[in-house]
Design a protein around this motif. Structure first.
Motif, short mmCIF file in Angstrom:
data_model
loop_
_atom_site.label_atom_id
_atom_site.label_comp_id
_atom_site.label_asym_id
_atom_site.label_seq_id
_atom_site.Cartn_x
_atom_site.Cartn_y
_atom_site.Cartn_z
N TYR A 199 -71.93 82.11 140.33
CA TYR A 199 -72.13 83.41 139.71
C TYR A 199 -72.19 83.23 138.20
N ASN A 200 -73.41 83.25 137.67
CA ASN A 200 -73.61 83.14 136.23
C ASN A 200 -73.48 84.52 135.58
N GLN A 201 -73.78 84.57 134.28
CA GLN A 201 -73.60 85.83 133.56
C GLN A 201 -74.58 86.90 134.02
N ASP A 202 -75.84 86.50 134.25
CA ASP A 202 -76.89 87.48 134.55
C ASP A 202 -77.46 87.36 135.96
N TYR A 203 -77.14 86.29 136.66
CA TYR A 203 -77.74 86.10 137.98
C TYR A 203 -76.84 85.22 138.85
N MET A 204 -77.08 85.33 140.15
CA MET A 204 -76.39 84.48 141.11
C MET A 204 -77.34 83.38 141.57
N GLU A 205 -76.80 82.17 141.67
CA GLU A 205 -77.60 81.03 142.11
C GLU A 205 -76.98 80.47 143.39
N ALA A 206 -77.82 80.23 144.39
CA ALA A 206 -77.36 79.63 145.64
C ALA A 206 -78.15 78.36 145.90
N LEU A 207 -77.47 77.35 146.40
CA LEU A 207 -78.10 76.09 146.77
C LEU A 207 -77.67 75.73 148.18
N ILE A 208 -78.64 75.55 149.06
CA ILE A 208 -78.37 75.06 150.42
C ILE A 208 -78.99 73.67 150.51
#
Length: 264
Positions: A199-208
């Motif tokens: 969970y970054n400041q402006d967006y969520m990043e997911a890695l599978i």
């Protein structure tokens, strides 16, 4: 005197001419503004219509995919279990007390497992888990379910302070990750799987990420994507509908990484 009267007349005519020019300029500006406003509203309506059409198309594709998954799960697991339970009951030797008890107990166990698997299918289809518990809890339950299969090691790592998003957006993210898991189960032959949320400041990043077989994937050929990798195409389309981006990185023998980023 006449000269003064003439100068006043010229001045009034000049003022009138300037007012007319100013009035014409204002009318022209208003006309152009209105024209631009109408064009903007038409463009907005076109964008809205296109978005709704894409959303409907994606929802139908998701629905069709869900039906296929249900059919496969019922065929591969539930039907097999029920068939085994039926065979157990049909082959009971009523004269053999020990066999009778063993077959009954075995059938009850198989039926119990079938009920549990049906419950899992129903649970996965129900979006209320997102609305009630949020994305992270839903993913924790999903990874626990994957662990019970004992097909590979799976880890869920979460970084940053979690941010609650709209339930529809979180449901789309959940379905994208579910599809990634489904692909790993069907094709990857992986030993290790990582689900990483940041969970970054402006967006969520997911890695599978998995260490499976990988495959040849063309990121630019949409026809090839639709024909051979419809699940991956659906993942990217769902990401676009929530203004996100889904990137697929893979090579034969080098596993697969799916990177998803979604703005809050």
């Amino acid at each position: 005197m006449q000269e003064a009267h003439y100068n006043i007349t010229v001045f009034l005519l000049l003022i009138t001419f300037l007012i007319l020019i100013l009035g014409g300029f204002i009318l022209t500006v208003l006309f152009l503004y209105r024209k631009k406003q109408i064009a903007y509203l038409k463009e907005l309506e076109t964008i809205k219509s296109e978005f709704e059409k894409n959303l409907l198309s994606t929802q139908l594709e998701i629905q069709e995919q869900v039906f296929q998954n249900i059919s496969r799960e019922i065929h591969d697991h539930i039907c097999l279990n029920l068939t085994l339970a039926k065979l157990n009951l049909v082959t009971i030797d009523h004269n053999n007390k020990h066999q009778f008890i063993d077959h009954i107990n075995s059938s009850v166990e198989i039926l119990g497992r079938s009920i549990h698997e049906l419950s899992d299918i129903s649970h996965n289809l129900n979006p209320e888990i997102i609305e009630s518990n949020g994305l992270i809890t839903a993913l924790e339950l999903e990874t626990e379910k994957m662990k019970k299969l004992n097909l590979f090691q799976i880890n869920l790592c979460i970084y940053g302070n979690s941010v609650y998003m709209d339930s529809q957006k979180e449901l789309f993210i959940f379905r994208i990750i579910q599809e990634a898991f489904n692909n790993i189960l069907k094709h990857a032959k992986a030993k290790n799987v990582l689900l990483y949320l940041n969970y970054n400041q402006d967006y969520m990043e997911a890695l599978i990420e998995d260490d499976g077989e990988g495959f040849i994937f063309s990121a630019y050929n949409e026809n090839d994507l639709a024909k051979h990798h419809s699940g991956l195409k659906n993942m990217r389309k769902r990401a676009q509908l929530i203004k996100g981006n889904c990137e697929i990185l893979t090579e034969p023998g080098k596993g697969t990484k799916i990177k998803l980023s979604v703005p809050y």
